[in-house]
Design an enzyme around this catalytic site. Structure first.
Site: not given
Ligand SMILES: NC(=O)c1ccc[n+]([C@@H]2O[C@H](COP(=O)([O-])OP(=O)(O)OC[C@H]3O[C@@H](n4cnc5c(N)ncnc54)[C@H](O)[C@@H]3O)[C@@H](O)[C@H]2O)c1
Ligand SMILES: [Zn+2]
Length: 367
Positions: A125, A147, A189, A227, A237, A241, A245, A248, A252, A268
């Site tokens: 939990r 999130k 972003e 943010k 949201e 919030r 988007n 997006h 998206h 993305h």
């Molecule tokens: N929670 C939220 O509010 C929110 C907002 C935006 C995006 N997201 C989520 O975030 C995710 C995308 O995040 P992302 O773009 O960071 O993707 P990711 O975590 O897949 O990282 C991208 C790539 O970079 C590599 N990597 C990470 N740090 C590194 C570093 N310092 N040096 C070398 N390689 C490195 C990772 O292993 C991966 O291969 C999606 O799943 C999306 O849904 C969440």
């Molecule tokens: Zn985004």
């Protein structure tokens, strides 16, 4: 709230174990601040989650600041942001006999911070969780705002909860090993945050080329501030919030469609950059934004992002994804538009015909 004993007690999210929630720490001082938080948190045990890339590139940099802990490494990439990976993490914590006073440090991009945050929020939990985002996207976006979640049956972030971490520690040093395409993804972003909330910040991005940025600290600090400020007004949201988007709805749709086209997948942020152009154009059509502002947006986007190619025959298929966006209510496609540079406006219903027109515009635009 009054408990059965008549004693006053706080909801869990306000209980002692969560009282360490602090504002994000940004800059080279972040690892030392993490060490300080871990000292004060006095967890029963410390666990660290990374993916194969961050275990190699980032974890060693953090190691000097970490007291005794156990490390678990998951496969890298969105494909592994699943309940199956959560099961692995929960099994690991269980095998390690982690109790409710344990603490999980998530070292990675948005996949690790989203998935790790979800695992922590649900294990027994909820145990405490700390984010150490290592991609620009996670530093300015994913790790901020509480999130958490995973993908499910093809739907992104379908299963998850809102849970603020006990702290977020953002050190730009990690960006040194990040591939340029990932840097660009996060930069989209940053542009978005400026466009929805700060015209001066947007003006400062004119002429910026991602590859030439030597120090991201100031941009990260500013973007996180926007943010975090918006999230503080509306954590769940229901209102403002939704500003986040912007770009997006169309972005998206483009991202989802290209995911079904082997070899044409985009990051993305690349899709969001295209989505921001489309939605800025829609803002012009609505009389909310001037054409000069649209030209400025296209210039900033074009300086760092190549145009995403698609043919006109594909726009119906792309638009179908916008119609199924989880942010819609009933049959209305809900969009965030711009009312001038630096001012987003949310809950703007748009029609399927407008989505198609925006995709047609982007297709022919010279960006
Ligand atoms: N929670 C939220 O509010 C929110 C907002 C935006 C995006 N997201 C989520 O975030 C995710 C995308 O995040 P992302 O773009 O960071 O993707 P990711 O975590 O897949 O990282 C991208 C790539 O970079 C590599 N990597 C990470 N740090 C590194 C570093 N310092 N040096 C070398 N390689 C490195 C990772 O292993 C991966 O291969 C999606 O799943 C999306 O849904 C969440
Ligand atoms: Zn985004």
């Amino acid at each position: 709230m009054l408990g059965a004993s008549g004693r006053l007690f706080a909801p869990r999210s306000l209980s002692a174990s969560y009282s360490l929630t602090i504002p994000p720490v940004i800059g080279p001082e972040a690892p030392a601040a993490l060490a300080e938080l871990l000292r004060r948190a006095v967890p029963s045990r410390l666990f660290v989650l990374a993916d194969t890339n961050t275990a190699h590139d980032c974890y060693p940099l953090l190691l000097p600041q970490l007291p005794a802990h156990e490390l678990h490494v998951i496969e890298a990439g969105e494909d592994y942001k699943t309940l199956a990976t959560c099961t692995q993490v929960w099994s690991w914590l269980t095998a390690q006999q982690a109790d409710r006073h344990a603490l999980l440090v998530c070292v990675g991009g948005g996949v690790v911070t989203d998935l790790g945050g979800f695992c922590a929020a649900t294990y027994k939990r909820g145990i405490r969780c700390v984010g150490v985002p290592t991609t620009l996207l996670a530093q300015v976006d994913a790790a901020v705002g509480g999130k958490t979640g995973v993908d499910f049956e093809g739907f992104k972030n379908h299963i998850g909860v809102f849970q603020e971490p006990a702290g977020v520690f953002i050190d730009p040093v990690f960006l040194q090993t990040l591939p340029p395409r990932e840097l660009r993804s996060g930069y989209a972003e940053i542009i978005k945050h400026a466009l929805i909330a700060d015209a001066d910040a947007f003006a400062a991005l004119r002429g910026l080329v991602v590859e030439n940025v030597a120090d991201w600290s100031a941009l990260i600090r500013h973007s996180v501030g926007i943010k975090a400020g918006i999230v503080a007004q509306d954590p769940l949201e229901n209102g403002p919030r939704k500003l986040l988007n912007f770009g997006h709805t169309l972005g998206h749709a483009i991202e989802s469609y290209l995911l079904t086209q082997p070899g044409r997948e985009v990051r993305h942020g690349e899709a969001v950059a295209a989505g921001m152009v489309c939605e800025s154009w829609l803002s012009v059509q609505r009389g909310l934004l001037g054409p000069a502002a649209l030209a400025a947006i296209e210039q900033v986007v074009g300086a760092s992002f190549a145009k995403i190619p698609y043919v006109l025959l594909e726009i119906e298929a792309i638009a179908a994804y916008a119609a199924h966006d989880k942010k819609n209510r009933a049959d209305v496609i809900n969009c965030t538009l711009l009312r001038g540079l630096g001012q987003g406006v949310y809950d703007q219903p748009i029609t399927p015909a407008e989505v198609l027109a925006a995709l047609r515009y982007y297709h022919q635009a010279e960006i």
